[in-house]
Design a protein around this motif. Structure first.
Motif, PDB file in Angstrom:
ATOM      1  N   LYS A 172      37.051  32.064  59.105  1.00 36.82           N
ATOM      2  CA  LYS A 172      37.279  32.239  57.670  1.00 36.82           C
ATOM      3  C   LYS A 172      38.335  31.272  57.168  1.00 36.82           C
ATOM      4  N   ASP A 173      39.399  31.093  57.946  1.00 39.91           N
ATOM      5  CA  ASP A 173      40.468  30.176  57.564  1.00 39.91           C
ATOM      6  C   ASP A 173      39.958  28.738  57.500  1.00 39.91           C
ATOM      7  N   LYS A 175      36.881  27.787  56.829  1.00 39.94           N
ATOM      8  CA  LYS A 175      35.968  27.632  55.697  1.00 39.94           C
ATOM      9  C   LYS A 175      36.678  27.697  54.357  1.00 39.94           C
ATOM     10  N   THR A 176      37.688  28.544  54.231  1.00 39.40           N
ATOM     11  CA  THR A 176      38.351  28.725  52.935  1.00 39.40           C
ATOM     12  C   THR A 176      39.528  27.782  52.725  1.00 39.40           C
ATOM     13  N   ASN A 177      40.306  27.544  53.788  1.00 43.20           N
ATOM     14  CA  ASN A 177      41.515  26.742  53.635  1.00 43.20           C
ATOM     15  C   ASN A 177      41.505  25.440  54.433  1.00 43.20           C
TER      16      ASN A 177
END
Length: 321
Positions: A172-173, A175-177
């Motif tokens: 998730k990190d 992909k998002t950040n």
């Protein structure tokens, strides 16, 4: 504020966000992404149920209550993800872990931990004891219905198998950040860790490229005369190959999480396109993903054999003094 945020579009199955434009069926109240509703030609998927008084809001409420009962209702708690399952279930409805021992095996006594061992999750032996730990559930603090790049966390957890609580937050990190961290297992084990996670093509490349570079360096420092290898040439060759080895270790460690994330997404999307039945799809996720200790053992055996062959070949090529 989108009042349907968190609900799922009946057509594409994706969860609505605060920014989505929603089209609502005037008959039953079913919400759709506007693009999905246009794709359906403005016809509700539940049109055949309208005459029966179908109401989407009531059905959605029932589904959410059923979902809540899976976690809070009576039944058997999965020792891997903590989900409360119906006492008659053989496998956990979320992560697929075996909830009961088959008949004919010793049952744990009252107060003893439930024995679990999922044949698809890479359990150690047919059964293993796993006490419920809310901090290491397979979702790593994420919601099972949350999506990462269009793939539900629950499906990713099933595919990842072991240590999914480590990888999911990092995926998730990424992909998002765009944030990445070094994977120390990848740094220390290099191609063996790629084999362990069933990234076989990447493992072959990581194994072959440094060895090919080493062969080129050996020819360079000896001038093509391997039999005439001197002490000075050998020392130079050793330093160069050590530098290559360290560089490869750092490359695998730094890039592993991103490479593994892309590998997982590609495999999951391929499996999703081939499976229409949900149960079969979940089974294929568990079988295709997780880890392979057998592959690691086989590769280690082959590697040891090759190292011994190179050692004896070098002795044979070295002239007797």
């Amino acid at each position: 504020m989108n009042r349907y945020a968190g609900a799922k579009c009946p057509h594409c199955g994706k969860t609505f966000t605060e920014d989505d434009t929603v089209a609502v069926c005037p008959e039953c109240g079913a919400p759709y992404h506007r693009s999905c509703f246009e794709e359906l030609g403005g016809v509700c998927r539940f049109a055949d149920k309208h005459a029966e008084g179908f109401n989407w809001n009531e059905e959605e409420k029932k589904e959410r209550e059923a979902e809540q009962k899976r976690y809070e209702g009576p039944g058997t708690r999965c020792s891997r993800c903590g989900t409360q399952n119906d006492s008659q279930n053989l496998f956990c409805s979320v992560c697929g872990t075996l909830l009961h021992r088959p008949e004919g095996t010793d049952q744990p006594g009252e107060g003893e931990p439930q024995q679990n061992g999922n044949p698809y999750m890479g359990g150690a032996g047919p059964f293993r004891t796993m006490g419920y730990n809310p901090y290491t559930t397979p979702y790593g603090g994420l919601s099972p219905d949350e999506e990462i790049d269009g793939i539900p966390v629950k499906e990713l957890a099933i595919y990842l198998g072991e240590n999914s609580h480590y990888y999911l937050p990092r995926f998730k990190d990424l992909k998002t950040n765009g944030r990445n961290v070094i994977n120390w297992s990848g740094f220390l084990l290099e191609f063996l860790f790629l084999v362990y996670r069933k990234m076989y093509l990447a493992a072959v490349l990581v194994f072959l490229i440094p060895n090919l570079i080493g062969a080129v360096l050996l020819l360079a420092v000896t001038g093509g005369d391997i039999a005439g290898l001197t002490v000075e040439s050998y020392q130079m060759f050793s330093m160069l190959t050590y530098a290559v080895s360290i560089a490869v270790r750092f490359f695998v460690g730094i890039s592993f999480n991103r490479l593994y994330m892309n590998h997982c997404f590609k495999k999951i999307r391929a499996l999703r396109s081939r499976q229409s039945d949900q149960t079969a799809y979940y089974e294929s996720l568990a079988k295709s993903g997780s880890v392979s200790r057998a592959a690691v053992a086989i590769v280690c055996g082959i590697y040891i054999f090759l190292m011994m062959a190179v050692f004896y070949l070098s002795i044979w090529l070295t002239p007797m003094v």
